[in-house]
Design a protein around this motif. Structure first.
Motif, PDB file in Angstrom:
ATOM      1  N   ARG A  32       0.869  -1.220  -0.163  1.00  0.00           N
ATOM      2  CA  ARG A  32      -0.072  -0.070  -0.112  1.00  0.00           C
ATOM      3  C   ARG A  32       0.841   1.340   0.084  1.00  0.00           C
ATOM      4  NH1 ARG A  32      -5.202  -0.178   3.701  1.00  0.00           N
ATOM      5  NH2 ARG A  32      -5.612   1.413   2.527  1.00  0.00           N
ATOM      6  N   ILE A  33       1.922   1.455   0.635  1.00  0.00           N
ATOM      7  CA  ILE A  33       2.737   2.521   0.825  1.00  0.00           C
ATOM      8  C   ILE A  33       3.497   2.500  -0.459  1.00  0.00           C
ATOM      9  CG2 ILE A  33       5.080   3.454   1.715  1.00  0.00           C
ATOM     10  CD1 ILE A  33       4.081   2.165   4.506  1.00  0.00           C
ATOM     11  N   PHE A  34       4.071   1.363  -1.050  1.00  0.00           N
ATOM     12  CA  PHE A  34       4.660   1.411  -2.438  1.00  0.00           C
ATOM     13  C   PHE A  34       3.772   1.929  -3.270  1.00  0.00           C
ATOM     14  CE2 PHE A  34       5.498  -0.646  -6.543  1.00  0.00           C
ATOM     15  CZ  PHE A  34       6.944  -0.428  -6.551  1.00  0.00           C
ATOM     16  N   ASP A  35       2.301   1.547  -3.275  1.00  0.00           N
ATOM     17  CA  ASP A  35       1.370   2.003  -4.372  1.00  0.00           C
ATOM     18  C   ASP A  35       1.137   3.617  -4.459  1.00  0.00           C
ATOM     19  OD1 ASP A  35       1.329  -0.347  -5.670  1.00  0.00           O
ATOM     20  OD2 ASP A  35      -0.542  -0.886  -4.411  1.00  0.00           O
ATOM     21  N   LYS A  36       1.036   4.150  -3.214  1.00  0.00           N
ATOM     22  CA  LYS A  36       0.944   5.354  -2.855  1.00  0.00           C
ATOM     23  C   LYS A  36       2.227   6.201  -3.348  1.00  0.00           C
ATOM     24  CE  LYS A  36      -0.842   8.784   0.472  1.00  0.00           C
ATOM     25  NZ  LYS A  36      -1.219   8.982   1.657  1.00  0.00           N
ATOM     26  N   TRP A  37       3.295   5.786  -2.969  1.00  0.00           N
ATOM     27  CA  TRP A  37       4.465   6.614  -2.950  1.00  0.00           C
ATOM     28  C   TRP A  37       5.352   6.545  -4.090  1.00  0.00           C
ATOM     29  CZ3 TRP A  37       4.731  11.265  -0.628  1.00  0.00           C
ATOM     30  CH2 TRP A  37       3.863  11.311   0.504  1.00  0.00           C
ATOM     31  N   LYS A  38       5.493   5.290  -4.941  1.00  0.00           N
ATOM     32  CA  LYS A  38       6.176   4.954  -5.890  1.00  0.00           C
ATOM     33  C   LYS A  38       6.272   6.020  -6.914  1.00  0.00           C
ATOM     34  CE  LYS A  38       5.761   2.321  -9.914  1.00  0.00           C
ATOM     35  NZ  LYS A  38       5.219   1.292 -10.568  1.00  0.00           N
ATOM     36  N   LEU A  39       5.422   6.680  -7.540  1.00  0.00           N
ATOM     37  CA  LEU A  39       5.319   7.735  -8.537  1.00  0.00           C
ATOM     38  C   LEU A  39       5.920   9.177  -8.050  1.00  0.00           C
ATOM     39  CD1 LEU A  39       2.133   7.270 -10.641  1.00  0.00           C
ATOM     40  CD2 LEU A  39       4.539   6.370 -11.299  1.00  0.00           C
ATOM     41  N   PRO A  40       5.699   9.515  -6.967  1.00  0.00           N
ATOM     42  CA  PRO A  40       6.149  10.716  -6.422  1.00  0.00           C
ATOM     43  C   PRO A  40       7.627  10.608  -6.269  1.00  0.00           C
ATOM     44  CG  PRO A  40       4.412  10.373  -5.436  1.00  0.00           C
ATOM     45  CD  PRO A  40       4.424   9.020  -6.176  1.00  0.00           C
ATOM     46  N   LEU A  41       8.383   9.270  -5.795  1.00  0.00           N
ATOM     47  CA  LEU A  41       9.561   9.003  -5.474  1.00  0.00           C
ATOM     48  C   LEU A  41      10.295   8.935  -6.874  1.00  0.00           C
ATOM     49  CD1 LEU A  41       9.580   6.570  -2.546  1.00  0.00           C
ATOM     50  CD2 LEU A  41      10.851   8.714  -2.650  1.00  0.00           C
ATOM     51  N   LEU A  42       9.757   8.258  -7.964  1.00  0.00           N
ATOM     52  CA  LEU A  42      10.239   8.187  -9.190  1.00  0.00           C
ATOM     53  C   LEU A  42      10.418   9.590  -9.816  1.00  0.00           C
ATOM     54  CD1 LEU A  42       8.339   4.971 -10.872  1.00  0.00           C
ATOM     55  CD2 LEU A  42      10.951   5.211 -10.501  1.00  0.00           C
ATOM     56  N   SER A  43       9.608  10.279  -9.860  1.00  0.00           N
ATOM     57  CA  SER A  43       9.587  11.723 -10.336  1.00  0.00           C
ATOM     58  C   SER A  43      10.692  12.455  -9.653  1.00  0.00           C
ATOM     59  CB  SER A  43       8.174  12.254 -10.146  1.00  0.00           C
ATOM     60  OG  SER A  43       7.295  11.679 -10.880  1.00  0.00           O
ATOM     61  N   PHE A  44      10.831  12.424  -8.271  1.00  0.00           N
ATOM     62  CA  PHE A  44      11.930  13.088  -7.613  1.00  0.00           C
ATOM     63  C   PHE A  44      13.149  12.595  -8.236  1.00  0.00           C
ATOM     64  CE2 PHE A  44      14.677  12.932  -4.333  1.00  0.00           C
ATOM     65  CZ  PHE A  44      15.053  14.124  -3.790  1.00  0.00           C
ATOM     66  N   PHE A  45      13.429  11.283  -8.080  1.00  0.00           N
ATOM     67  CA  PHE A  45      14.820  10.751  -8.422  1.00  0.00           C
ATOM     68  C   PHE A  45      15.030  11.127 -10.002  1.00  0.00           C
ATOM     69  CE2 PHE A  45      14.531   7.741  -4.799  1.00  0.00           C
ATOM     70  CZ  PHE A  45      15.392   8.407  -3.889  1.00  0.00           C
ATOM     71  N   TYR A  46      14.062  10.866 -10.690  1.00  0.00           N
ATOM     72  CA  TYR A  46      14.272  11.222 -12.249  1.00  0.00           C
ATOM     73  C   TYR A  46      14.776  12.727 -12.300  1.00  0.00           C
ATOM     74  CZ  TYR A  46      14.159  11.983 -17.242  1.00  0.00           C
ATOM     75  OH  TYR A  46      14.292  12.443 -18.437  1.00  0.00           O
ATOM     76  N   ARG A  47      13.938  13.612 -11.800  1.00  0.00           N
ATOM     77  CA  ARG A  47      14.501  14.972 -11.951  1.00  0.00           C
ATOM     78  C   ARG A  47      15.892  15.373 -10.957  1.00  0.00           C
ATOM     79  NH1 ARG A  47      12.105  16.807 -16.265  1.00  0.00           N
ATOM     80  NH2 ARG A  47       9.687  17.109 -15.720  1.00  0.00           N
ATOM     81  N   ALA A  48      16.085  14.717 -10.010  1.00  0.00           N
ATOM     82  CA  ALA A  48      17.236  15.076  -9.434  1.00  0.00           C
ATOM     83  C   ALA A  48      18.609  14.248  -9.884  1.00  0.00           C
ATOM     84  CB  ALA A  48      17.230  14.226  -7.950  1.00  0.00           C
ATOM     85  N   LEU A  49      18.458  12.980 -10.911  1.00  0.00           N
ATOM     86  CA  LEU A  49      19.418  12.531 -11.294  1.00  0.00           C
ATOM     87  C   LEU A  49      19.462  12.461 -12.993  1.00  0.00           C
ATOM     88  CD1 LEU A  49      19.061   9.446  -9.013  1.00  0.00           C
ATOM     89  CD2 LEU A  49      20.885  11.336  -8.935  1.00  0.00           C
ATOM     90  N   GLY A  50      18.333  12.523 -13.396  1.00  0.00           N
ATOM     91  CA  GLY A  50      18.219  12.739 -15.090  1.00  0.00           C
ATOM     92  C   GLY A  50      18.365  11.196 -15.552  1.00  0.00           C
ATOM     93  N   SER A  51      18.230  10.117 -14.862  1.00  0.00           N
ATOM     94  CA  SER A  51      18.190   8.729 -15.330  1.00  0.00           C
ATOM     95  C   SER A  51      17.141   7.917 -14.793  1.00  0.00           C
ATOM     96  CB  SER A  51      19.412   8.107 -15.057  1.00  0.00           C
ATOM     97  OG  SER A  51      19.528   6.954 -15.153  1.00  0.00           O
ATOM     98  N   HIS A  52      16.385   7.209 -15.928  1.00  0.00           N
ATOM     99  CA  HIS A  52      15.133   6.563 -15.605  1.00  0.00           C
ATOM    100  C   HIS A  52      15.387   5.532 -14.796  1.00  0.00           C
ATOM    101  CE1 HIS A  52      10.736   6.433 -15.685  1.00  0.00           C
ATOM    102  NE2 HIS A  52      10.982   5.138 -16.448  1.00  0.00           N
ATOM    103  N   ALA A  53      16.712   4.732 -15.378  1.00  0.00           N
ATOM    104  CA  ALA A  53      16.965   3.582 -14.479  1.00  0.00           C
ATOM    105  C   ALA A  53      17.488   3.771 -13.144  1.00  0.00           C
ATOM    106  CB  ALA A  53      18.167   2.789 -15.448  1.00  0.00           C
ATOM    107  N   ASP A  54      18.075   4.741 -12.887  1.00  0.00           N
ATOM    108  CA  ASP A  54      18.613   5.126 -11.660  1.00  0.00           C
ATOM    109  C   ASP A  54      17.689   5.600 -10.818  1.00  0.00           C
ATOM    110  OD1 ASP A  54      21.257   4.756 -12.258  1.00  0.00           O
ATOM    111  OD2 ASP A  54      21.901   6.786 -12.649  1.00  0.00           O
TER     112      ASP A  54
END
Length: 190
Positions: A32-54
């Motif tokens: 449930r936590i994963f489902d709720k927070w996965k996309l915000p975290l993915l977006s944060f990391f993508y913008r912070a790092l510029g790499s989708h895989a990372d």
């Protein structure tokens, strides 16, 4: 009262109750936590790092660490503050690793959009995304993280300041300067 006999958590902090359930071995609470927070975290990391895989790797690492620490969690701040503090530490570690071993990021969705045939709009969106991503990468790490927490993750200043372990006023100054620097960097792009 929840169905398992524990007191019901306020809706904004239901994650605290989920963490307690994770600590007791309930894997559905982690989902449930994963489902709720996965996309915000993915977006944060993508913008912070510029790499989708990372971004994907570090998002999963956040949940691994959350699972490990579930039993020790004590709600002294909002859950989102706790979660993004973990994310910010992982992003910081990744930046340090990259300085030792640099890599050139290439977001695959940009090339997919261009190749799919929506040429004009997709190409312009890809160009803007590339300019934004390059400008974000040129910001100092702390400025980039502050800007992403406030703008992209829509955190309030109090939660973002707690995540970054600084005062709200210092954060406001940092975000203001980061916006100015981002604008300058984007205008400097060809």
């Amino acid at each position: 009262m929840a169905t398992d006999g524990t007191p019901a958590a306020p809706p904004a902090e239901e994650e605290v109750a989920w963490l307690a359930r994770i600590a007791r071995g309930d894997e559905s609470a982690l989902q449930r936590i994963f489902d709720k927070w996965k996309l915000p975290l993915l977006s944060f990391f993508y913008r912070a790092l510029g790499s989708h895989a990372d971004a994907e790797d570090l998002t999963l690492e956040v949940f691994v660490r959350l699972h490990r620490a579930a039993g020790d969690y004590s709600p002294t701040a909002k859950f989102s503050t706790y979660l993004f503090h973990i994310a910010q530490n992982l992003a910081h570690n990744e930046h340090r690793r990259r300085r030792r071993k640099p890599a050139q990021p290439a977001p695959p969705e940009i090339f997919d959009a261009i190749a799919s045939g929506a040429a004009g709009e997709a190409r312009r969106a890809a160009e803007l995304e590339e300019v934004l991503q390059l400008a974000l990468q040129r910001l100092p790490e702390k400025s980039r993280t502050a800007l992403l927490l406030i703008q992209q993750q829509r955190m309030d200043y109090a939660a973002a300041a707690a995540t970054l372990q600084m005062t709200e006023n210092a954060l406001r100054v940092l975000v203001h300067r980061a916006r100015q620097l981002l604008k300058t960097e984007m205008e400097a792009q060809p």
